[in-house]
Write a protein that holds these residues in place. Structure first.
Motif, PDB file in Angstrom:
ATOM      1  N   GLY A   1      46.499  73.627  38.564  1.00  0.00           N
ATOM      2  CA  GLY A   1      45.043  73.745  38.643  1.00  0.00           C
ATOM      3  C   GLY A   1      44.466  73.310  39.980  1.00  0.00           C
ATOM      4  O   GLY A   1      45.134  72.713  40.820  1.00  0.00           O
ATOM      5  N   GLU A   2      43.162  73.597  40.162  1.00  0.00           N
ATOM      6  CA  GLU A   2      42.511  73.365  41.447  1.00  0.00           C
ATOM      7  C   GLU A   2      42.294  71.885  41.752  1.00  0.00           C
ATOM      8  O   GLU A   2      42.169  71.486  42.913  1.00  0.00           O
ATOM      9  N   GLN A   3      42.253  71.017  40.709  1.00  0.00           N
ATOM     10  CA  GLN A   3      42.089  69.589  40.953  1.00  0.00           C
ATOM     11  C   GLN A   3      43.303  69.020  41.699  1.00  0.00           C
ATOM     12  O   GLN A   3      43.158  68.281  42.679  1.00  0.00           O
ATOM     13  N   PHE A   4      44.497  69.383  41.247  1.00  0.00           N
ATOM     14  CA  PHE A   4      45.717  68.938  41.934  1.00  0.00           C
ATOM     15  C   PHE A   4      45.820  69.583  43.316  1.00  0.00           C
ATOM     16  O   PHE A   4      46.330  68.967  44.256  1.00  0.00           O
ATOM     17  N   LEU A   5      45.334  70.812  43.428  1.00  0.00           N
ATOM     18  CA  LEU A   5      45.330  71.480  44.729  1.00  0.00           C
ATOM     19  C   LEU A   5      44.446  70.714  45.707  1.00  0.00           C
ATOM     20  O   LEU A   5      44.814  70.510  46.873  1.00  0.00           O
ATOM     21  N   GLY A   6      43.278  70.274  45.225  1.00  0.00           N
ATOM     22  CA  GLY A   6      42.386  69.480  46.057  1.00  0.00           C
ATOM     23  C   GLY A   6      42.988  68.134  46.424  1.00  0.00           C
ATOM     24  O   GLY A   6      42.858  67.666  47.560  1.00  0.00           O
ATOM     25  N   LEU A   7      43.676  67.499  45.457  1.00  0.00           N
ATOM     26  CA  LEU A   7      44.340  66.216  45.724  1.00  0.00           C
ATOM     27  C   LEU A   7      45.419  66.380  46.795  1.00  0.00           C
ATOM     28  O   LEU A   7      45.548  65.541  47.691  1.00  0.00           O
ATOM     29  N   ASN A   8      46.166  67.470  46.704  1.00  0.00           N
ATOM     30  CA  ASN A   8      47.204  67.746  47.695  1.00  0.00           C
ATOM     31  C   ASN A   8      46.584  67.908  49.085  1.00  0.00           C
ATOM     32  O   ASN A   8      47.101  67.394  50.081  1.00  0.00           O
ATOM     33  N   GLY A   9      45.449  68.619  49.151  1.00  0.00           N
ATOM     34  CA  GLY A   9      44.758  68.796  50.424  1.00  0.00           C
ATOM     35  C   GLY A   9      44.242  67.484  50.984  1.00  0.00           C
ATOM     36  O   GLY A   9      44.291  67.245  52.195  1.00  0.00           O
ATOM     37  N   LEU A  10      43.765  66.605  50.107  1.00  0.00           N
ATOM     38  CA  LEU A  10      43.294  65.287  50.535  1.00  0.00           C
ATOM     39  C   LEU A  10      44.439  64.469  51.120  1.00  0.00           C
ATOM     40  O   LEU A  10      44.300  63.830  52.169  1.00  0.00           O
ATOM     41  N   PHE A  11      45.584  64.503  50.454  1.00  0.00           N
ATOM     42  CA  PHE A  11      46.753  63.757  50.934  1.00  0.00           C
ATOM     43  C   PHE A  11      47.218  64.263  52.301  1.00  0.00           C
ATOM     44  O   PHE A  11      47.615  63.477  53.162  1.00  0.00           O
ATOM     45  N   VAL A  12      47.183  65.579  52.471  1.00  0.00           N
ATOM     46  CA  VAL A  12      47.596  66.159  53.762  1.00  0.00           C
ATOM     47  C   VAL A  12      46.729  65.599  54.884  1.00  0.00           C
ATOM     48  O   VAL A  12      47.227  65.194  55.942  1.00  0.00           O
ATOM     49  N   ASN A  13      45.404  65.553  54.655  1.00  0.00           N
ATOM     50  CA  ASN A  13      44.499  65.025  55.683  1.00  0.00           C
ATOM     51  C   ASN A  13      44.713  63.535  55.924  1.00  0.00           C
ATOM     52  O   ASN A  13      44.694  63.070  57.062  1.00  0.00           O
TER      53      ASN A  13
ATOM     54  N   LEU B   1      54.446  58.707  46.926  1.00  0.00           N
ATOM     55  CA  LEU B   1      55.502  59.707  47.146  1.00  0.00           C
ATOM     56  C   LEU B   1      55.218  60.532  48.402  1.00  0.00           C
ATOM     57  O   LEU B   1      56.121  60.817  49.194  1.00  0.00           O
ATOM     58  N   TYR B   2      53.959  60.909  48.569  1.00  0.00           N
ATOM     59  CA  TYR B   2      53.580  61.681  49.749  1.00  0.00           C
ATOM     60  C   TYR B   2      53.792  60.848  51.012  1.00  0.00           C
ATOM     61  O   TYR B   2      54.249  61.341  52.052  1.00  0.00           O
ATOM     62  N   LEU B   3      53.449  59.578  50.919  1.00  0.00           N
ATOM     63  CA  LEU B   3      53.627  58.646  52.039  1.00  0.00           C
ATOM     64  C   LEU B   3      55.101  58.490  52.389  1.00  0.00           C
ATOM     65  O   LEU B   3      55.475  58.471  53.570  1.00  0.00           O
ATOM     66  N   CYS B   4      55.924  58.389  51.382  1.00  0.00           N
ATOM     67  CA  CYS B   4      57.369  58.256  51.584  1.00  0.00           C
ATOM     68  C   CYS B   4      57.927  59.468  52.327  1.00  0.00           C
ATOM     69  O   CYS B   4      58.722  59.326  53.262  1.00  0.00           O
TER      70      CYS B   4
END
Length: 514
Positions: free
Chosen positions: A37-49, A129-132
């Protein structure tokens, strides 16, 4: 391998790899949206930034050391190559630690960066996990630079392509089997480690002296150069972080994760296209650096003007196609509910065009190592972008358009004149007056034609997408002919522009690779 052959090889492999990666990214994104869903997509985009912000700690060390490697590699000064690579290794290990520390500091503030209600599970575990993955990407990866500096960048490109393909296939498979964002990120970590391990093994095989434990100190003159240019690149990194690393953070904090998700679909397209363009034009950066050492200022200036013309044609032609086909493509790909509207789409395409015109300047600055000269420019760029974005999102109803206009404003008010000044004045040693007239013509003519072409996009959306592509391509060719005539009229005197036959042959070669 000659400079020309190396440039062609690196450019061709890099372009093919980016196309493969782009196709897989679209496929992976499609499954990601429909399953998570788009909520996780938005979270992924936030983490990238957020990780882009943390990557500020890299401070441009990689670019500076890669530039410093050109001369010792050309003269086969193995002692200095080992010394620079040893310095690179220590620096990147310190950077990995700094990223982890920075991530731990940011972690408690994650809930404050998400506006409204969201159902995305435990954001702290996901971010950890993203940080790792980001920290691990710096282990062994410093050895990629020696392939790039020695004009063997295609080896690094193939490594990244193979592991990226395998990673995304496995991620999609597990999304079907167990729709877990955490498993999705764990797979990413695994392939980051495998890719870095393999590139390290290849580097040791190609350059066996890298395994030698007996390492001399970096030459004092080179070390002085590195210190100066790394200090210069600190401000450059600040500019990059603010311009490219805060958009999703601002949108998430003021509007919400769903808006980040919608906007990230458009940026996925643009980032993919930019990656293809970047791999095509950036692959010759080492050759430009070599060209500077061997050629006269007159020849360097002629190369710069032609490179500017080539880049303008590539970016303009793609912008035309985006303007006409974005609505149709979004509807075909993920549905009409993910469209951002006419005005915002126009801003996004214009932002892509204006930003893309910088490619020739950026590549010459990187090839010439003018990092010190960029230090103040980047700070002004960052400040202009951030202030404009925050003011517009706070005091207007433009929403996502605020961050797009912030980037456009920074490009026009700061980068458009300052970057060519650095290349021409500090790099080549020439006047920028002739360039200014050419750039203004490229910018204004291109922007007007793109806005007019977007009107056609509203008409094409009612047709079959593939028929729309054919119609848009025919229109783009006709518009390109007009664009070429206008540009050559304003081309700097005493310099010969590319002929129309060569232009279309060049564009045909580029798009055939896409």
């Amino acid at each position: 391998m000659t400079r020309t052959k190396a440039a062609i090889m690196n450019s061709s492999v890099a372009t093919i790899a980016q196309v493969v990666s782009l196709i897989l990214n679209f496929a992976s994104r499609t499954f990601f949206i429909r399953i998570l869903g788009e909520q996780f997509l938005g979270l992924n985009g936030l983490f990238v930034n957020l990780l882009n912000i943390l990557a500020f700690s890299e401070l441009g060390i990689g670019s500076a050391i890669t530039f410093a490697l050109y001369r010792p590699l050309a003269s086969q000064n193995i002692s200095q190559i080992k010394a620079l690579m040893g310095l690179y290794r220590k620096a990147f290990h310190i950077i990995a630690i700094m990223i982890v520390v920075g991530g731990v500091i940011i972690m408690p503030f994650l809930p404050n960066m998400i506006a409204g209600n969201s159902d995305v599970g435990n954001v702290f575990i996901a971010f950890a996990l993203y940080l790792c993955n980001s920290a691990l990407s710096y282990l062994w990866s410093y050895k990629r630079s020696i392939f790039i500096a020695s004009q063997l960048g295609y080896i690094n490109t193939l490594n990244q392509m193979v592991f990226n393909v395998l990673m995304q296939i496995l991620q999609v498979l597990f999304l079907f089997l167990t729709p877990s964002y955490y498993i999705y990120l764990c797979i990413q970590i695994t392939f980051t480690i495998l890719s870095n391990f393999q590139i390290s093994r290849l580097a040791n095989k190609k350059f066996p002296y890298l395994m030698d434990k007996n390492i001399d100190k970096v030459d004092s003159k080179v070390l002085s150069y590195l210190k100066k240019n790394i200090i210069g690149m600190i401000s450059s990194k600040i500019g990059g972080v603010v311009v490219f690393g805060t958009d999703n953070v601002i949108i998430s904090a003021f509007i919400g994760l769903a808006a980040v998700g919608k906007y990230s679909n458009y940026t996925l397209v643009l980032n993919g296209v930019n990656a293809v363009i970047g791999q095509l034009v950036n692959a010759i950066t080492p050759s430009i650096g070599n060209f500077k050492i061997e050629k006269s200022k007159r020849e360097q200036l002629e190369l710069f003007y032609k490179y500017t013309q080539v880049n303008a044609y590539i970016v303009f032609s793609i912008s035309l196609m985006l303007a006409m086909l974005f609505p149709s493509f979004i509807q075909l790909w993920i549905g009409a509910k993910y469209e951002l509207g006419y005005f915002l789409t126009m801003l996004i395409v214009l932002g892509f065009f204006i930003s893309g015109l910088r490619n020739s300047n950026l590549n010459f600055m990187n090839a010439y190592g003018t990092f010190w000269e960029m230090r103040y420019k980047s700070l002004w760029e960052a400040g202009t972008n951030l202030i404009l974005s925050l003011l517009l999102i706070k005091f207007t109803s433009l929403g996502i358009g605020s961050v797009v206009l912030g980037t456009i404003g920074a490009n026009l008010l700061v980068n458009a004149w300052w970057e060519p000044f650095i290349v021409l004045k500090n790099g080549i040693g020439a006047s920028e007056k002739k360039y200014i007239g050419l750039y203004i013509n490229i910018l204004i003519t291109g922007s007007v034609l793109i806005v007019l072409s977007q009107k056609i996009g509203d008409y094409l959306v009612q047709f079959n997408f593939f028929l729309s592509v054919i119609v848009a391509a025919i229109i783009a060719i006709l518009v390109m002919l007009f664009y070429h005539c206008v540009l050559t009229f304003f081309y700097p005197k005493n310099y010969e522009p590319l002929k129309i036959k060569k232009v279309f042959r060049m564009l045909n070669t580029f798009f055939s690779k896409i």
